[in-house]
Design a protein around this motif. Structure first.
Motif, PDB file in Angstrom:
ATOM      1  N   ARG A   1       1.296  -1.538   0.002  1.00  0.00           N
ATOM      2  CA  ARG A   1      -0.001  -0.258  -0.126  1.00  0.00           C
ATOM      3  C   ARG A   1       0.594   1.105   0.092  1.00  0.00           C
ATOM      4  NH1 ARG A   1      -4.013  -0.380   4.934  1.00  0.00           N
ATOM      5  NH2 ARG A   1      -1.848  -1.460   5.671  1.00  0.00           N
ATOM      6  N   THR A   2       1.989   1.196   0.723  1.00  0.00           N
ATOM      7  CA  THR A   2       2.744   2.331   0.227  1.00  0.00           C
ATOM      8  C   THR A   2       3.634   2.602  -0.044  1.00  0.00           C
ATOM      9  OG1 THR A   2       4.437   1.380   2.798  1.00  0.00           O
ATOM     10  CG2 THR A   2       2.506   2.709   3.158  1.00  0.00           C
ATOM     11  N   LEU A   3       3.802   1.713  -1.459  1.00  0.00           N
ATOM     12  CA  LEU A   3       4.910   1.302  -2.565  1.00  0.00           C
ATOM     13  C   LEU A   3       4.338   2.260  -3.548  1.00  0.00           C
ATOM     14  CD1 LEU A   3       6.764  -0.465  -3.927  1.00  0.00           C
ATOM     15  CD2 LEU A   3       5.202  -1.050  -5.612  1.00  0.00           C
ATOM     16  N   SER A   4       5.770   3.084  -3.175  1.00  0.00           N
ATOM     17  CA  SER A   4       5.479   4.306  -4.395  1.00  0.00           C
ATOM     18  C   SER A   4       6.104   4.523  -5.894  1.00  0.00           C
ATOM     19  CB  SER A   4       6.197   5.908  -3.707  1.00  0.00           C
ATOM     20  OG  SER A   4       6.449   6.829  -4.511  1.00  0.00           O
ATOM     21  N   VAL A   5       5.884   4.886  -7.107  1.00  0.00           N
ATOM     22  CA  VAL A   5       6.318   4.806  -8.568  1.00  0.00           C
ATOM     23  C   VAL A   5       7.643   5.476  -8.840  1.00  0.00           C
ATOM     24  CG1 VAL A   5       3.884   3.756  -9.017  1.00  0.00           C
ATOM     25  CG2 VAL A   5       4.860   6.239  -9.056  1.00  0.00           C
ATOM     26  N   MET A   6       7.655   6.305  -7.628  1.00  0.00           N
ATOM     27  CA  MET A   6       8.409   8.035  -7.674  1.00  0.00           C
ATOM     28  C   MET A   6       9.624   6.899  -6.627  1.00  0.00           C
ATOM     29  SD  MET A   6       7.590   9.499 -10.030  1.00  0.00           S
ATOM     30  CE  MET A   6       8.168  10.626 -10.475  1.00  0.00           C
ATOM     31  N   GLU A   7       9.415   6.979  -5.387  1.00  0.00           N
ATOM     32  CA  GLU A   7      10.205   6.895  -4.390  1.00  0.00           C
ATOM     33  C   GLU A   7      10.946   5.565  -4.231  1.00  0.00           C
ATOM     34  OE1 GLU A   7       8.798   7.567  -0.282  1.00  0.00           O
ATOM     35  OE2 GLU A   7       8.325  10.109  -1.533  1.00  0.00           O
ATOM     36  N   GLU A   8      12.632   5.554  -4.290  1.00  0.00           N
ATOM     37  CA  GLU A   8      13.247   4.394  -3.816  1.00  0.00           C
ATOM     38  C   GLU A   8      13.016   3.670  -2.965  1.00  0.00           C
ATOM     39  OE1 GLU A   8      15.008   3.410  -6.525  1.00  0.00           O
ATOM     40  OE2 GLU A   8      15.283   4.793  -7.822  1.00  0.00           O
ATOM     41  N   ASP A   9      13.062   2.621  -2.526  1.00  0.00           N
ATOM     42  CA  ASP A   9      12.799   2.180  -1.758  1.00  0.00           C
ATOM     43  C   ASP A   9      12.662   0.116  -1.781  1.00  0.00           C
ATOM     44  OD1 ASP A   9      12.666   0.331   1.259  1.00  0.00           O
ATOM     45  OD2 ASP A   9      10.301   1.931   1.585  1.00  0.00           O
ATOM     46  N   ASP A  10      14.082  -0.144  -1.688  1.00  0.00           N
ATOM     47  CA  ASP A  10      14.816  -1.908  -1.765  1.00  0.00           C
ATOM     48  C   ASP A  10      13.871  -2.438  -0.879  1.00  0.00           C
ATOM     49  OD1 ASP A  10      16.248  -1.929   0.458  1.00  0.00           O
ATOM     50  OD2 ASP A  10      18.336  -2.533  -1.176  1.00  0.00           O
ATOM     51  N   TRP A  11      13.340  -2.489   0.110  1.00  0.00           N
ATOM     52  CA  TRP A  11      12.204  -3.088   0.689  1.00  0.00           C
ATOM     53  C   TRP A  11      11.210  -4.099  -0.448  1.00  0.00           C
ATOM     54  CZ3 TRP A  11      10.955  -5.627   4.916  1.00  0.00           C
ATOM     55  CH2 TRP A  11       9.402  -6.309   4.821  1.00  0.00           C
ATOM     56  N   TYR A  12      10.666  -3.305  -0.732  1.00  0.00           N
ATOM     57  CA  TYR A  12      10.003  -3.998  -2.424  1.00  0.00           C
ATOM     58  C   TYR A  12      11.562  -4.689  -2.638  1.00  0.00           C
ATOM     59  CZ  TYR A  12       7.033  -0.436   0.043  1.00  0.00           C
ATOM     60  OH  TYR A  12       6.459   0.060   0.853  1.00  0.00           O
ATOM     61  N   LEU A  13      11.847  -5.642  -2.322  1.00  0.00           N
ATOM     62  CA  LEU A  13      12.736  -6.543  -3.364  1.00  0.00           C
ATOM     63  C   LEU A  13      13.168  -7.684  -2.583  1.00  0.00           C
ATOM     64  CD1 LEU A  13      15.243  -3.753  -5.336  1.00  0.00           C
ATOM     65  CD2 LEU A  13      12.679  -4.758  -6.064  1.00  0.00           C
ATOM     66  N   TYR A  14      12.621  -6.904  -1.307  1.00  0.00           N
ATOM     67  CA  TYR A  14      13.129  -7.992  -0.480  1.00  0.00           C
ATOM     68  C   TYR A  14      12.035  -8.819   0.846  1.00  0.00           C
ATOM     69  CZ  TYR A  14      17.954  -6.731  -0.891  1.00  0.00           C
ATOM     70  OH  TYR A  14      19.164  -6.396  -1.673  1.00  0.00           O
ATOM     71  N   LEU A  15      11.012  -8.934  -0.070  1.00  0.00           N
ATOM     72  CA  LEU A  15       9.722  -8.618   0.862  1.00  0.00           C
ATOM     73  C   LEU A  15       9.601 -10.670   1.393  1.00  0.00           C
ATOM     74  CD1 LEU A  15       6.898  -6.915  -1.647  1.00  0.00           C
ATOM     75  CD2 LEU A  15       8.449  -6.223   1.126  1.00  0.00           C
ATOM     76  N   PRO A  16       9.518 -10.856   2.104  1.00  0.00           N
ATOM     77  CA  PRO A  16       8.750 -12.084   2.544  1.00  0.00           C
ATOM     78  C   PRO A  16       8.674 -12.876   1.481  1.00  0.00           C
ATOM     79  CG  PRO A  16       8.992 -10.606   4.565  1.00  0.00           C
ATOM     80  CD  PRO A  16       7.993 -10.399   3.157  1.00  0.00           C
ATOM     81  N   GLU A  17       8.687 -14.135   1.141  1.00  0.00           N
ATOM     82  CA  GLU A  17       8.376 -14.877   0.166  1.00  0.00           C
ATOM     83  C   GLU A  17       7.320 -15.423  -0.083  1.00  0.00           C
ATOM     84  OE1 GLU A  17       8.885 -19.114  -2.266  1.00  0.00           O
ATOM     85  OE2 GLU A  17      10.688 -18.640  -0.888  1.00  0.00           O
ATOM     86  N   SER A  18       6.480 -16.042   1.303  1.00  0.00           N
ATOM     87  CA  SER A  18       4.979 -16.465   2.016  1.00  0.00           C
ATOM     88  C   SER A  18       3.938 -15.174   1.171  1.00  0.00           C
ATOM     89  CB  SER A  18       5.250 -17.017   2.959  1.00  0.00           C
ATOM     90  OG  SER A  18       5.217 -16.151   3.992  1.00  0.00           O
ATOM     91  N   ILE A  19       4.097 -14.426   1.307  1.00  0.00           N
ATOM     92  CA  ILE A  19       3.308 -12.821   1.813  1.00  0.00           C
ATOM     93  C   ILE A  19       3.599 -12.218   0.224  1.00  0.00           C
ATOM     94  CG2 ILE A  19       2.698 -13.000   3.936  1.00  0.00           C
ATOM     95  CD1 ILE A  19       4.846 -10.787   4.495  1.00  0.00           C
ATOM     96  N   SER A  20       4.859 -12.443  -0.259  1.00  0.00           N
ATOM     97  CA  SER A  20       5.344 -11.861  -1.715  1.00  0.00           C
ATOM     98  C   SER A  20       3.590 -12.259  -2.746  1.00  0.00           C
ATOM     99  CB  SER A  20       6.723 -12.350  -2.045  1.00  0.00           C
ATOM    100  OG  SER A  20       6.535 -11.871  -3.632  1.00  0.00           O
ATOM    101  N   PRO A  21       3.327 -10.755  -3.542  1.00  0.00           N
ATOM    102  CA  PRO A  21       2.819 -10.315  -4.544  1.00  0.00           C
ATOM    103  C   PRO A  21       3.219 -11.236  -5.725  1.00  0.00           C
ATOM    104  CG  PRO A  21       3.289  -8.342  -3.682  1.00  0.00           C
ATOM    105  CD  PRO A  21       4.329  -9.580  -3.310  1.00  0.00           C
ATOM    106  N   LEU A  22       4.223 -12.318  -5.670  1.00  0.00           N
ATOM    107  CA  LEU A  22       4.642 -12.645  -6.811  1.00  0.00           C
ATOM    108  C   LEU A  22       4.339 -14.170  -6.242  1.00  0.00           C
ATOM    109  CD1 LEU A  22       8.055 -12.584  -6.814  1.00  0.00           C
ATOM    110  CD2 LEU A  22       6.696 -12.049  -8.648  1.00  0.00           C
ATOM    111  N   GLN A  23       3.855 -14.352  -4.886  1.00  0.00           N
ATOM    112  CA  GLN A  23       2.695 -15.418  -4.835  1.00  0.00           C
ATOM    113  C   GLN A  23       1.705 -15.457  -4.991  1.00  0.00           C
ATOM    114  OE1 GLN A  23       3.773 -18.415  -2.962  1.00  0.00           O
ATOM    115  NE2 GLN A  23       5.505 -17.400  -2.612  1.00  0.00           N
TER     116      GLN A  23
END
Length: 215
Positions: A175-197
Motif C-alpha cells: 500500500r505504501t509502495l511509491s512509483v517515484m521513491e526508491e525503497d528496496d525493501w520491496y525487493l526483499y519481501l518475505p516469500e510467503s506473503i510476496s505479491p509474486l505468490q
C-alpha cells in the motif's frame, strides 16, 4: 494480541497485560520490546543481512498463515467485529463474500470496468488465514545481537489483523509502495506473503485501488 499469545506464542508479538477504559479513551498495557524499527535499521543493512531478515520474516509469516479457518467462520478480527470497509465493519463469512465486499467500494470507473477487472479473478479461493494486515518496516522490530547478526525481535501494530483470504496480506503489503521513491525493501519481501505468490490478485487489486474514491 491475546489470541496470538494463546494460539501462536512463538510469534514475536507484544504480550497483552490489560486494558483500561476512561470514558471514550482506552489504554492497553503490553510488553515492551527494546529494539529499533526495521525502517531505522534498513539503510545500514548489507544485501546479505537483508536476505537474512527476509528469511526470518518468512518463517514468522508462514507460521502465522498456518492458522486457518474454513468458509463459514467470520472474516476480520478475532472478536467477530467483521472486516473493515469504506463505511463500517461488515460481517463476511466466505472468501467469495469478501471478494464481493472488496469490489463494492465506491470507485470512479464504470460497472463495465469493474466487471472487466474481476474477470481476471478465475481462481477459486476458499477459507481464510490469519493475517497481520499492515506489514511494513515501521511495524517490524530488529536488534543487532552479540554476534553482529540482525534478528527480528517483534512484529507490532496488530490493529488490522484477523482472518482474511490468503492473498489479502500481499495486497496490503504494498500500500505504501511509491512509483517515484526508491525503497528496496520491496525487493526483499518475505516469500510467503510476496505479491509474486498471487500476481493476478495483486495486479487487479492495485488497479482497483487506483480508481477507488477517497472521499
Amino acid at each position: 494480541l491475546q489470541y496470538l499469545a494463546e494460539q501462536a506464542p512463538e510469534i514475536p508479538a507484544p504480550r497483552p497485560h490489560g486494558l483500561i477504559k476512561l470514558g471514550s479513551f482506552c489504554m492497553i498495557f503490553m510488553s515492551y520490546i527494546p529494539s529499533m524499527t526495521l525502517s531505522e535499521a534498513w539503510p545500514y543493512l548489507s544485501h546479505e543481512e537483508k536476505i537474512s531478515v527476509k528469511h526470518q520474516l518468512d518463517d514468522i509469516f508462514r507460521r502465522l498463515r498456518s492458522i486457518r479457518e474454513k468458509d463459514g467462520h467470520y472474516l476480520g478480527g478475532v472478536g467477530g467485529e467483521g472486516v473493515k470497509g469504506h463505511k463500517a465493519n461488515t460481517i463476511v463469512s466466505t472468501a467469495a463474500g469478501f471478494e464481493d465486499f472488496r469490489y463494492s467500494t465506491p470507485h470512479r470507473g464504470s460497472t463495465t470496468y469493474a466487471t472487466f477487472l474481476r474477470s481476471f479473478l478465475t481462481d477459486s479461493i476458499r477459507g481464510s488465514v490469519f493475517s497481520h494486515g499492515d506489514v511494513r518496516q515501521d511495524n517490524i522490530l530488529v536488534n543487532l545481537n552479540q554476534d553482529n547478526v540482525w534478528i527480528v525481535t517483534g512484529i507490532i501494530d496488530w490493529e488490522d489483523s484477523g482472518f482474511y483470504p490468503d492473498y489479502h496480506e500481499c495486497t496490503q503489503l504494498t500500500r505504501t509502495l511509491s512509483v517515484m521513491e526508491e525503497d528496496d525493501w520491496y525487493l526483499y519481501l518475505p516469500e510467503s506473503i510476496s505479491p509474486l505468490q498471487f500476481p493476478i490478485r495483486w495486479l487487479v487489486d492495485r488497479l482497483w485501488d487506483i480508481h477507488t474514491k477517497t472521499t
